[in-house]
Design a protein around this motif. Structure first.
Motif, mmCIF file in Angstrom:
data_model
loop_
_atom_site.group_PDB
_atom_site.id
_atom_site.type_symbol
_atom_site.label_atom_id
_atom_site.label_comp_id
_atom_site.label_asym_id
_atom_site.label_seq_id
_atom_site.Cartn_x
_atom_site.Cartn_y
_atom_site.Cartn_z
ATOM 1 N N ASP A 252 0.828 -1.207 0.000
ATOM 2 C CA ASP A 252 0.000 0.000 0.000
ATOM 3 C C ASP A 252 0.862 1.255 0.000
ATOM 4 O O ASP A 252 1.955 1.271 0.593
ATOM 5 C CB ASP A 252 -0.907 0.029 1.232
ATOM 6 C CG ASP A 252 -1.997 -1.027 1.194
ATOM 7 O OD1 ASP A 252 -2.107 -1.725 0.172
ATOM 8 O OD2 ASP A 252 -2.726 -1.161 2.202
ATOM 9 N N ASN A 253 0.356 2.327 -0.631
ATOM 10 C CA ASN A 253 1.017 3.627 -0.526
ATOM 11 C C ASN A 253 0.154 4.629 0.230
ATOM 12 O O ASN A 253 0.272 5.839 0.049
ATOM 13 C CB ASN A 253 1.422 4.168 -1.902
ATOM 14 C CG ASN A 253 0.246 4.333 -2.849
ATOM 15 O OD1 ASN A 253 -0.897 4.117 -2.480
ATOM 16 N ND2 ASN A 253 0.540 4.722 -4.088
ATOM 17 N N VAL A 254 -0.723 4.106 1.093
ATOM 18 C CA VAL A 254 -1.485 4.927 2.028
ATOM 19 C C VAL A 254 -1.428 4.271 3.404
ATOM 20 O O VAL A 254 -1.282 3.055 3.525
ATOM 21 C CB VAL A 254 -2.965 5.104 1.600
ATOM 22 C CG1 VAL A 254 -3.071 5.932 0.347
ATOM 23 C CG2 VAL A 254 -3.660 3.764 1.432
ATOM 24 N N LYS B 181 -7.015 8.327 5.363
ATOM 25 C CA LYS B 181 -5.698 7.838 4.944
ATOM 26 C C LYS B 181 -4.836 8.988 4.414
ATOM 27 O O LYS B 181 -5.358 9.931 3.805
ATOM 28 C CB LYS B 181 -5.829 6.770 3.835
ATOM 29 C CG LYS B 181 -6.605 5.534 4.254
ATOM 30 C CD LYS B 181 -8.074 5.663 3.956
ATOM 31 C CE LYS B 181 -8.836 4.445 4.487
ATOM 32 N NZ LYS B 181 -10.289 4.692 4.515
ATOM 33 N N VAL C 184 -1.008 9.639 2.142
ATOM 34 C CA VAL C 184 -0.119 8.935 1.211
ATOM 35 C C VAL C 184 1.291 8.875 1.782
ATOM 36 O O VAL C 184 1.749 9.764 2.510
ATOM 37 C CB VAL C 184 -0.112 9.594 -0.177
ATOM 38 C CG1 VAL C 184 -1.501 9.528 -0.799
ATOM 39 C CG2 VAL C 184 0.377 11.039 -0.114
ATOM 40 N N ILE D 12 2.518 11.656 -5.051
ATOM 41 C CA ILE D 12 1.731 11.027 -6.117
ATOM 42 C C ILE D 12 1.443 12.078 -7.188
ATOM 43 O O ILE D 12 0.906 13.147 -6.887
ATOM 44 C CB ILE D 12 0.393 10.475 -5.584
ATOM 45 C CG1 ILE D 12 0.619 9.547 -4.380
ATOM 46 C CG2 ILE D 12 -0.377 9.774 -6.697
ATOM 47 C CD1 ILE D 12 1.292 8.256 -4.714
ATOM 48 N N ILE E 162 -3.330 4.921 -6.479
ATOM 49 C CA ILE E 162 -3.422 4.759 -5.026
ATOM 50 C C ILE E 162 -3.711 3.281 -4.753
ATOM 51 O O ILE E 162 -4.672 2.712 -5.296
ATOM 52 C CB ILE E 162 -4.530 5.637 -4.426
ATOM 53 C CG1 ILE E 162 -4.217 7.119 -4.652
ATOM 54 C CG2 ILE E 162 -4.701 5.343 -2.935
ATOM 55 C CD1 ILE E 162 -2.966 7.613 -3.942
ATOM 56 N N ARG F 257 -7.195 6.850 -8.594
ATOM 57 C CA ARG F 257 -6.090 7.592 -9.213
ATOM 58 C C ARG F 257 -6.191 9.067 -8.830
ATOM 59 O O ARG F 257 -7.297 9.620 -8.729
ATOM 60 C CB ARG F 257 -6.095 7.427 -10.736
ATOM 61 C CG ARG F 257 -5.753 6.004 -11.167
ATOM 62 C CD ARG F 257 -5.429 5.892 -12.638
ATOM 63 N NE ARG F 257 -5.121 4.507 -12.989
ATOM 64 C CZ ARG F 257 -3.924 3.950 -12.865
ATOM 65 N NH1 ARG F 257 -2.902 4.685 -12.404
ATOM 66 N NH2 ARG F 257 -3.728 2.686 -13.192
ATOM 67 N N ALA F 258 -5.035 9.675 -8.647
ATOM 68 C CA ALA F 258 -4.978 11.077 -8.233
ATOM 69 C C ALA F 258 -5.476 11.986 -9.345
ATOM 70 O O ALA F 258 -5.106 11.826 -10.507
ATOM 71 C CB ALA F 258 -3.557 11.445 -7.839
ATOM 72 N N ARG G 29 3.492 13.783 -0.099
ATOM 73 C CA ARG G 29 3.702 12.830 0.995
ATOM 74 C C ARG G 29 3.129 13.387 2.294
ATOM 75 O O ARG G 29 3.415 14.516 2.685
ATOM 76 C CB ARG G 29 5.208 12.582 1.146
ATOM 77 C CG ARG G 29 5.596 11.474 2.127
ATOM 78 C CD ARG G 29 7.113 11.327 2.093
ATOM 79 N NE ARG G 29 7.599 10.118 2.743
ATOM 80 C CZ ARG G 29 8.011 10.040 4.000
ATOM 81 N NH1 ARG G 29 7.973 11.128 4.774
ATOM 82 N NH2 ARG G 29 8.436 8.895 4.502
ATOM 83 N N ILE H 167 -5.913 11.568 1.341
ATOM 84 C CA ILE H 167 -6.693 11.392 0.123
ATOM 85 C C ILE H 167 -8.117 11.832 0.413
ATOM 86 O O ILE H 167 -8.665 11.579 1.485
ATOM 87 C CB ILE H 167 -6.648 9.937 -0.379
ATOM 88 C CG1 ILE H 167 -7.095 8.947 0.692
ATOM 89 C CG2 ILE H 167 -5.264 9.581 -0.887
ATOM 90 C CD1 ILE H 167 -7.259 7.520 0.191
ATOM 91 N N LEU I 17 -8.849 12.565 -5.489
ATOM 92 C CA LEU I 17 -8.834 11.147 -5.860
ATOM 93 C C LEU I 17 -10.139 10.780 -6.560
ATOM 94 O O LEU I 17 -11.212 11.250 -6.179
ATOM 95 C CB LEU I 17 -8.684 10.284 -4.603
ATOM 96 C CG LEU I 17 -8.507 8.770 -4.820
ATOM 97 C CD1 LEU I 17 -7.176 8.474 -5.480
ATOM 98 C CD2 LEU I 17 -8.635 8.023 -3.505
#
Length: 550
Positions: free
Chosen positions: A12-14, A45, A47, A51, A57, A66-67, A73, A77, A82
């Motif tokens: 995950d990136n969150v 959440k 990130v 992004i 995401i 998707r952003a 960072r 979100i 998003l």
């Protein structure tokens, strides 16, 4: 001290905030530090990396959006940065899947006390069912409901009627003392307390009403008959009374044919009455007489021990929040794996809330044929939604979004956790009955009541319903237990919530420990301990209308 943050999957990136974080707070998680310039509310959440616009995401290890603009960072979100996105899926792209069943030896000799039926299934309750084949008979069904429930001790308490009476008296006399006494009494209302019953082994008489049966498509009329047939053969139903007008699309013969299709040896008491053959009095007096006589017969059934393999557990979520996919839903998932390991059934429904995790579910199907059926049902359903200007991506409600479920893919990935990790034994269309042991996918809407109505038709004799915001949903035939994602909800709505998964969030219990405690609760509920929805008389029933009105 319990963690303040959680990354659900290594890829995950969150990261999920488990508690409110103020602006410019520094989050520390697994040796990394993240400055949160705007703060992050609990359940939401942020990130873990910069992004770019269009960037993916990832949460629960899958694409969830998707952003729509750059996200730095540590920033949260939101619906402003998003949009929903999810990977496509195909039966042709199925990958090998392996699964290790949890150890269920400690439960192998456990039983619940249920009602054994002639077809081999076991009911968790012993109900008589009264239903109208068309909406024209709703009034007569409700008249029967009032007469039977009041005279036989099944009526709910008169708490709110007493409130109205006290207000009327205060209005007439100007004396508010009765209102003050009622306010004190309402601290602990006597919900669920019933009068003495002459038929102690009859758990209730359930009266269904609906808005269908005529004026729509033949498909909807036939589906309604199929739904009623599924309820008639349900193990929690011991006898049925049907009221028909006589000229409607949902014909009595269609209902009878659908019953025989599901159970060729159907032998439950079944009484049908047609209004257009005579007066209302002749209809009602005949229906009341035969129903009463039927109650004397089904009162002879008694609860007996049954193995846990006779459990059929519906897995449902509603009023979901950002904790649903990390506490209550995974708890249901582990419970599902336990029940499947014991030879029982579990039923995962709500197809719009499986949007984005289809490929994993396709991989888990035991045969390619069942995978293909799931893919077809999903694509057909999604296509019909898009044809009327909607889409699965529009699924999250304002309450879902406010509490952290920003896209449908986030909601779906968390919702799918209710299905645990077991292989998928079968895939069922709406009103089809589960006949195999194991985990099933059941095609229903995400709508709370339409889904529980459909899960009951599939044969669930117990439904577990996770909620983060609180919902009172019940079902007339199948007990529905509400499972809170967080302790604050369980404490705020104790008259609705049956079980608390908050200990998973605060770290005092593991998912596995909490699931085992929940299984203990299920055994009690299946043996006759009333759920909160049953105590409130929350008998919700909404057939899924798939056609148009004519």
């Amino acid at each position: 001290m319990a963690s303040k943050f959680l990354k659900v999957h290594p890829s995950d990136n969150v990261i999920v905030a488990l508690r409110d974080q103020e602006s410019n707070a520094v989050a520390e998680y697994l040796g990394e530090q993240y400055t949160l310039p705007y703060g992050v509310m609990a359940k939401h959440k942020f990130v873990t990396e910069d992004i770019d616009t269009g960037g993916a995401i990832i949460m629960y290890g899958v694409l969830v959006g998707r952003a729509t603009q750059p996200i730095k960072r540590g920033e949260p979100i939101t619906t402003f940065n998003l949009k929903h996105d999810a990977h496509d899926y195909s039966t042709a792209n199925r990958q090998p899947y392996s699964y290790t069943q949890p150890d269920v030896s400690k439960w192998a000799d456990r039983t619940f006390n249920g009602y054994h039926r002639a077809d081999g299934r076991v009911g968790t309750y012993n109900y008589w069912l009264v239903l109208p084949l068309v909406f024209c008979e709703n009034r007569n069904v409700l008249i029967m409901k009032d007469a039977f429930e009041r005279e036989l001790g099944y009526a709910q308490t008169d708490l709110y009627r007493r409130h109205v009476h006290a207000m009327l008296e205060a209005y007439k006399t100007g004396d508010n003392s009765q209102l003050k006494r009622l306010e004190t009494f309402a601290e602990k209302p006597d919900q669920g307390q019933f009068s003495e019953r002459p038929f102690p082994n009859v758990d209730g008489i359930k009266f269904l009403t609906h808005e269908g049966g005529c004026g729509g498509t033949r498909q909807d009329a036939n589906t309604l008959c199929a739904l009623f047939a599924a309820y008639a053969v349900h193990p929690n139903v011991a006898g049925i009374t049907v009221l028909s007008l006589g000229c409607q699309n949902s014909e009595l013969k269609t209902l009878e044919d659908e019953i025989k299709k599901r159970d060729p040896n159907f032998d439950k008491p079944f009484f049908a009455f047609e209004h257009q053959k005579g007066t209302e009095y002749s209809l009602m007096s005949g229906a009341i007489k035969e129903t009463f006589n039927g109650l004397t017969k089904i009162n002879q059934f008694e609860r007996e021990a049954a193995p846990l393999s006779k459990l059929s557990v519906g897995l449902k979520c509603g009023g979901s929040d950002g904790f649903s996919g990390i506490s209550a839903n995974p708890v249901l998932g582990h419970l599902s794996d336990l029940v499947v390991g014991l030879g029982g059934q579990t039923l995962l429904a709500e197809f719009p809330e499986l949007n984005g995790v289809e490929q994993e579910l396709l991989n888990r199907c035991v045969t390619e044929e069942k995978a293909a059926k799931f893919e077809k049902l999903m694509r057909d359903y999604a296509g019909k939604a898009e044809a009327v200007g909607s889409a699965f991506a529009f699924n999250p409600s304002p309450g879902n979004i406010k509490d952290g479920l920003i896209t449908d893919a986030i909601k779906s990935a968390g919702a799918a956790k209710k299905g645990g990790n077991a292989y998928i034994a079968d895939v069922l269309n709406y009103t089809e009955r589960a006949t195999l042991p194991g985990l099933h996918l059941v095609c229903t809407p995400g709508n709370d009541v339409e889904a529980t109505t459909g899960q009951t038709a599939a044969g669930a004799n117990m439904i577990l319903f996770t909620t983060g915001l609180g919902t009172p949903t019940g079902n007339p035939v199948c007990p529905v237990a509400k499972v809170a994602t967080n302790t604050k909800l369980a404490e705020r709505m104790p008259d609705v919530i049956d079980f608390d998964c908050g200990p998973v969030v605060d770290g005092s219990q593991s998912i596995e420990e909490n699931a085992e405690n929940l299984l203990e609760y299920v055994i009690k509920a299946a043996s006759g301990e009333l759920t909160k929805a049953q105590q409130l008389g929350q008998d919700d029933f909404i057939p899924w209308k798939r056609g148009v009105s004519l």
